[in-house]
Write an enzyme that holds these catalytic residues in place. Sequence first.
Site: not given
Ligand code: 3HC
Length: 382
Positions: A121, A142, A193
């Site tokens: 990352s 990434h 990041n």
């Molecule tokens: N696989 C399949 N389904 C998944 C899942 C996965 N890995 N993770 C979550 N889901 C499901 C949930 O269980 C939920 O199902 P449900 O409706 O039955 O409860 C469904 O996806 C949708 O979840 P939400 O209703 O909570 O809806 P959102 O619209 O908020 O979507 C999300 C979830 C896609 C995680 C969204 O919140 C999101 O985009 N969050 C931001 C994530 C982010 O910023 N990621 C990057 C972080 S930085 C990084 O990774 C870099 C590293 O180097 C640090």
Amino acid sequence: MHLVKKITVLGSGIMGHGIAQVCAMAGYNVTLRDIESSLLDKALEKVKWSLSKLVEKQKITQIEADRIFHRITPEVDLELSLRDTDLLIEAVPEDLGLKKKVYTDVDKFAEEKTLYASNTSTLPITEMAALTGRPERFIGLHFFNPPQLMRLVEIIPGRGTNQHTINTALDFVMRVGKEPVLCRKDVAGFIVNRIFIPLVHEAAYCLERDGVSMTQIDSAVKYKMGFPMGIFELADYTGLDVIFKATSEMYSRDTRIVHPHPKIKELVDAQNLGQKTGKGFYEYSGNTYERVNLTPEEAAKYNPISLVAVSANNAAWLISNNVCTKEDVDKALRLGMGLKKDLFGTVEIFGVGNVVEKLREMASKYGSRYDPDVYLQSYKSK
Ligand code: 3HC
């Protein structure tokens, strides 16, 4: 271009198991390697959970889920895991010492044709490439958490990476149904990041400086900045250990990038690493996937202009230093962090002049690291 047929993912943690699943979903045979079979068992459970969610949401059928699952072969033996591999994706913990050891071992067994990609990352790609016997065929790939849902993959060539490797990486990312954004320079934090990590710390400073609650800040981040999650919620979801390591690395490369807030280290020292340990900024009940309750009413109580200003300033730095374009920033944040509004669109809503003024005010109170970037100062609203 190098045709990728078989993939090996090293490390079966949050990112590794998700990346393996993404590859298997695109039809690739994947070997998922970790040092203990108990870790691989946990990883495969997570893959099963994720596939069952996708079946539940009718994105795939149960038959497809079963086929995908069987394309992933767990393996503890490193040599066996690397046999006949075209692309190695390394997703082991973010510790340069550990990566060094891993690459020394990998170099002993990897076949000549294998391209190396690191899902780091923040660690410098050029430095990691130099640990291997094939720096010209080493690249940063990434992915974002959760890899199954986030569509972005940043592609980061090191100084010695050849064009053939870059082309193969671009082609591979598209074949697994993701969208690439090229990070033209191997800068600390790459694109996303560089914006995300400082924002977590800034939000922690806002708690004290603005005398508000976490849910007020998080609700404002969600409802006024277009994030799908609050920033503390996202930090807990990402893992505070991951945030802490990324912070330390970025800070060690340039103290101006991020101003570490002590709260993150305190939480990590107490092993409160976020959702995975049941406690981070928030407390959790221990379910696989939990959300914090954020509301428009709470959002109405907080103006997140400092957070808009700091994110925009870091984005502006990336643009004025030719790391990527404004369009790349918007695409990366939309697909990598799920932003529903373009960052610079949010800046326009808050007013470019107000944002620049806020940065000047913060610079005078808290130090020159807040000085507005030249790109932001000359930014013209559409
Ligand atoms: N696989 C399949 N389904 C998944 C899942 C996965 N890995 N993770 C979550 N889901 C499901 C949930 O269980 C939920 O199902 P449900 O409706 O039955 O409860 C469904 O996806 C949708 O979840 P939400 O209703 O909570 O809806 P959102 O619209 O908020 O979507 C999300 C979830 C896609 C995680 C969204 O919140 C999101 O985009 N969050 C931001 C994530 C982010 O910023 N990621 C990057 C972080 S930085 C990084 O990774 C870099 C590293 O180097 C640090």
